[in-house]
Enzyme design. Structure first.
Site, PDB file in Angstrom:
ATOM      1  N   GLU A  86      48.711 -10.663  38.882  1.00 30.91           N
ATOM      2  CA  GLU A  86      48.408  -9.239  39.078  1.00 30.91           C
ATOM      3  C   GLU A  86      49.659  -8.356  39.044  1.00 30.91           C
ATOM      4  OE1 GLU A  86      45.064  -9.252  42.451  1.00 30.91           O
ATOM      5  OE2 GLU A  86      46.475 -10.909  42.475  1.00 30.91           O
ATOM      6  N   CYS A  99      54.837  -2.601  39.763  1.00 30.76           N
ATOM      7  CA  CYS A  99      55.144  -3.657  40.726  1.00 30.76           C
ATOM      8  C   CYS A  99      54.756  -4.989  40.096  1.00 30.76           C
ATOM      9  CB  CYS A  99      54.367  -3.391  42.022  1.00 30.76           C
ATOM     10  SG  CYS A  99      54.519  -4.688  43.253  1.00 30.76           S
ATOM     11  N   CYS A 106      52.926 -18.419  45.638  1.00 31.32           N
ATOM     12  CA  CYS A 106      54.217 -18.355  46.323  1.00 31.32           C
ATOM     13  C   CYS A 106      54.282 -19.523  47.297  1.00 31.32           C
ATOM     14  CB  CYS A 106      54.326 -17.030  47.085  1.00 31.32           C
ATOM     15  SG  CYS A 106      55.892 -16.778  47.938  1.00 31.32           S
ATOM     16  N   CYS A 110      54.565 -16.834  54.252  1.00 30.17           N
ATOM     17  CA  CYS A 110      54.672 -15.844  55.330  1.00 30.17           C
ATOM     18  C   CYS A 110      53.274 -15.667  55.938  1.00 30.17           C
ATOM     19  CB  CYS A 110      55.189 -14.511  54.795  1.00 30.17           C
ATOM     20  SG  CYS A 110      56.854 -14.624  54.102  1.00 30.17           S
ATOM     21  N   CYS A 113      50.852 -12.614  54.826  1.00 28.89           N
ATOM     22  CA  CYS A 113      50.736 -12.213  53.413  1.00 28.89           C
ATOM     23  C   CYS A 113      49.689 -13.054  52.684  1.00 28.89           C
ATOM     24  CB  CYS A 113      52.099 -12.371  52.741  1.00 28.89           C
ATOM     25  SG  CYS A 113      52.120 -11.955  50.988  1.00 28.89           S
ATOM     26  N   CYS A 321      50.683  -3.744  49.397  1.00 30.97           N
ATOM     27  CA  CYS A 321      51.627  -4.809  49.734  1.00 30.97           C
ATOM     28  C   CYS A 321      50.924  -5.941  50.459  1.00 30.97           C
ATOM     29  CB  CYS A 321      52.714  -4.299  50.670  1.00 30.97           C
ATOM     30  SG  CYS A 321      53.664  -2.959  50.006  1.00 30.97           S
TER      31      CYS A 321
HETATM   32  N1  SAH Z   1      58.570 -12.342  48.111  1.00 30.88           N
HETATM   33  C1  SAH Z   1      59.144 -11.045  48.121  1.00 30.88           C
HETATM   34  C2  SAH Z   1      58.373  -9.982  47.369  1.00 30.88           C
HETATM   35  C3  SAH Z   1      56.877  -9.884  47.561  1.00 30.88           C
HETATM   36  S1  SAH Z   1      56.142  -9.083  48.903  1.00 30.88           S
HETATM   37  C4  SAH Z   1      59.396 -10.620  49.538  1.00 30.88           C
HETATM   38  O1  SAH Z   1      59.015 -11.314  50.457  1.00 30.88           O
HETATM   39  O2  SAH Z   1      60.034  -9.583  49.746  1.00 30.88           O
HETATM   40  C5  SAH Z   1      56.497  -7.375  48.935  1.00 30.88           C
HETATM   41  C6  SAH Z   1      56.512  -6.823  50.367  1.00 30.88           C
HETATM   42  O3  SAH Z   1      55.188  -6.741  50.947  1.00 30.88           O
HETATM   43  C7  SAH Z   1      57.322  -7.709  51.299  1.00 30.88           C
HETATM   44  O4  SAH Z   1      58.131  -6.926  52.125  1.00 30.88           O
HETATM   45  C8  SAH Z   1      56.219  -8.383  52.091  1.00 30.88           C
HETATM   46  O5  SAH Z   1      56.685  -8.906  53.291  1.00 30.88           O
HETATM   47  C9  SAH Z   1      55.243  -7.251  52.261  1.00 30.88           C
HETATM   48  N2  SAH Z   1      53.927  -7.677  52.735  1.00 30.88           N
HETATM   49  C10 SAH Z   1      53.349  -8.904  52.619  1.00 30.88           C
HETATM   50  N3  SAH Z   1      52.145  -8.905  53.187  1.00 30.88           N
HETATM   51  C11 SAH Z   1      51.918  -7.667  53.658  1.00 30.88           C
HETATM   52  C12 SAH Z   1      50.825  -7.046  54.311  1.00 30.88           C
HETATM   53  N4  SAH Z   1      49.716  -7.706  54.574  1.00 30.88           N
HETATM   54  N5  SAH Z   1      50.948  -5.733  54.640  1.00 30.88           N
HETATM   55  C13 SAH Z   1      52.056  -5.034  54.335  1.00 30.88           C
HETATM   56  N6  SAH Z   1      53.117  -5.569  53.688  1.00 30.88           N
HETATM   57  C14 SAH Z   1      53.045  -6.878  53.365  1.00 30.88           C
END
Ligand code: SAH
Length: 331
Positions: A86, A99, A106, A110, A113, A321
């Site tokens: 996506e 984006c 991944c 986390c 996420c 995000c």
């Molecule tokens: N792997 C990279 C890039 C992808 S995520 C990273 O971790 O930075 C892009 C951003 O969205 C990151 O800051 C991530 O932590 C955030 N993110 C992930 N899940 C989210 C959520 N449920 N709500 C808001 N931001 C989120």
């Protein structure tokens, strides 16, 4: 013979004679958005046929596109092996940002996420990342590597993408208009800083202390906060670029005044900018979005640290995000 995806190649790597044709082909792809060799009408027919035998030019096929009430778009692509990824298109007053995803899935896991819920399927090639910019249907002003995936876990292809998309003979996006977001792979940040590319480094910090951070981000057990910040310092020293720290505000987890104070103390001595992101709910995750006023209150509590609150875009189409790849067969 399997064909090479020409989108992953620099002009000097393209096999075509005479040599000046290589730049011409590269420009057809990057500047003029050609999607087939037949469109390259100023190349001799014979050369076009040779190229079509040797290379593919269709790294990603658009399968579906959703438009959010706020104008954000989410594109679902199918790759040549059937893998799906996506991309989000966000419209701001200062221009359009794309984006891009750097991996299918991944491996970082986390806790908050969606993108890591099913683990890593595979890395994307530089051409597959580039295709998301070239074929999104718009001339974008910024590219942010913040879609699915951890760019530093796919280091070589991510860097190749940065060099391809910024190549003056191709798409020519300025390096300063490219952001790479990482969960905090300190070794990867140091390796990137050694290349001296003046891209914006965004670091997903999300907590000012190891205890809170390790609870939500497994990567923190390998690279604790101080190790991560030392790597960020190196990046600043080598590129002169201020670091952008992302902080997802999660209700009752990292949103207290004490967290804000610790964050301010931690970053006070760094050339930093904080980007607060109100948590976007992900089905099946036991986290809640913060109250309406929380982000603004938290921002005030940071004292003098430069801070912005990220607007939530595209949440009605799961493009915000952390919402990408919310199911393995998205959309
Ligand atoms: N792997 C990279 C890039 C992808 S995520 C990273 O971790 O930075 C892009 C951003 O969205 C990151 O800051 C991530 O932590 C955030 N993110 C992930 N899940 C989210 C959520 N449920 N709500 C808001 N931001 C989120």
């Amino acid at each position: 013979m399997t064909k090479t995806n020409i989108l992953s190649l620099f002009p000097e790597e393209i096999e075509a004679e005479p040599a000046y044709r290589r730049k011409q082909i590269f420009a057809w792809i990057g500047k003029r958005g050609a999607r087939s060799f037949d469109e390259m009408t100023d190349l001799p027919k014979g050369l076009r046929a040779e190229l079509a035998e040797r290379y593919t030019l269709d790294a990603a096929e658009e399968t579906e596109r959703r438009v959010s009430a706020d104008g954000t778009e989410k594109i679902l692509w199918t790759l040549s092996d059937g893998e799906r990824i996506e991309t989000a298109l966000m419209r701001y007053r200062h221009g359009t940002s794309v984006c891009v995803s750097t991996q299918a899935g991944c491996r970082q896991g986390c806790a908050f996420c969606a993108s890591g819920s099913h683990g890593l399927s595979r890395n994307l090639s530089a051409g597959e990342i580039l295709a998301q910019v070239l074929y999104c249907g718009e001339s974008v002003n910024h590219a942010v590597m913040m879609g699915t995936g951890e760019p530093l876990d796919n280091f070589d292809e991510s860097v190749r993408f940065i060099r391809l998309v910024s190549h003056p003979e191709g798409r020519g996006l300025s390096l300063r208009s490219i952001s790479l977001s990482t969960c905090g792979d300190a070794e990867g940040i140091i390796k990137l800083s050694e290349l001296g590319l003046p891209v914006t480094l965004s670091v997903s910090l999300h907590a000012p202390d190891d205890e809170t951070r390790s609870r939500i981000m497994p990567v923190n057990r390998k690279y604790p906060v101080q190790t991560l910040l030392a790597a960020c310092k190196k990046f600043f020293e080598n590129t002169g670029r201020r670091i952008s720290f992302e902080y997802v505000i999660i209700d009752q987890l990292n949103d207290s005044p004490a967290h804000a104070k610790r964050l301010a103390a931690l970053l006070g001595k760094y050339p930093a900018h904080v980007n607060l992101i109100p948590y976007n709910p992900v089905p099946g995750k036991a986290f809640a979005a913060p109250g309406k006023e929380t982000a603004l209150r938290f921002a005030r509590e940071l004292g003098g640290i430069p801070v912005t609150v990220r607007r939530t875009l595209g949440s009605d189409i799961d493009a915000a995000c952390g919402q990408m790849r919310s199911s393995k067969n998205p959309m």
